[in-house]
Design a protein around this motif. Structure first.
Motif, short mmCIF file in Angstrom:
data_model
loop_
_atom_site.label_atom_id
_atom_site.label_comp_id
_atom_site.label_asym_id
_atom_site.label_seq_id
_atom_site.Cartn_x
_atom_site.Cartn_y
_atom_site.Cartn_z
N HIS A 87 0.80 -1.22 0.00
CA HIS A 87 0.00 0.00 0.00
C HIS A 87 0.83 1.28 0.00
N TYR A 92 2.80 4.11 -1.42
CA TYR A 92 3.02 4.82 -2.67
C TYR A 92 4.50 5.13 -2.84
N ALA A 118 4.87 10.29 -0.50
CA ALA A 118 5.13 8.89 -0.17
C ALA A 118 5.07 8.68 1.34
N SER A 176 1.47 8.97 2.60
CA SER A 176 0.70 7.79 2.20
C SER A 176 1.01 6.60 3.10
#
Length: 113
Positions: A24, A26, A80, A83
């Motif tokens: 999951h 990113y 990133a 996320s």
């Protein structure tokens, strides 16, 4: 990490966190792990994938998580990290019923695909 509460024992393993980040996260290229000299970065290897994770219970049912990652070249590092923080917090809270205090994400390296 084993955590005892009134309902029983909760075991949060590094492999679960690694799976959340890998599936999951990113822009994640892998988990980072440094040797004793701090010079080598290792990626998702069976023997080292858990070394970029630290899970700590600071209060009863409150968990802090520290992650060391490698991101892909060209990825927005802030996006990133946000996320990954969101995904790890959501999945740990959903799977364990425990509250996540903080998720610290450290980008240790950037790699091209």
């Amino acid at each position: 990490m084993l955590i005892e509460n009134e309902y029983g024992t909760i075991n949060i393993t590094d492999e679960v966190i690694t799976g959340i980040v890998a599936n999951h996260g990113y822009g994640v290229h892998g988990m980072a792990s440094k040797n004793k000299l701090g010079e080598l970065v290792q990626l998702f290897k069976k023997d080292s994938s858990h070394k970029g994770i630290k899970i700590e219970v600071v209060e009863n049912a409150l968990v802090n998580i520290e992650l060391h990652i490698v991101v892909r070249y060209g990825v927005n590092i802030t996006a990133a990290a946000e996320s990954i923080t969101s995904e790890v917090r959501y999945h740990v809270e959903e799977l364990t019923g425990m509250k996540v205090g903080k998720v610290d994400v450290f980008v240790d390296s950037i790699m091209a695909d």
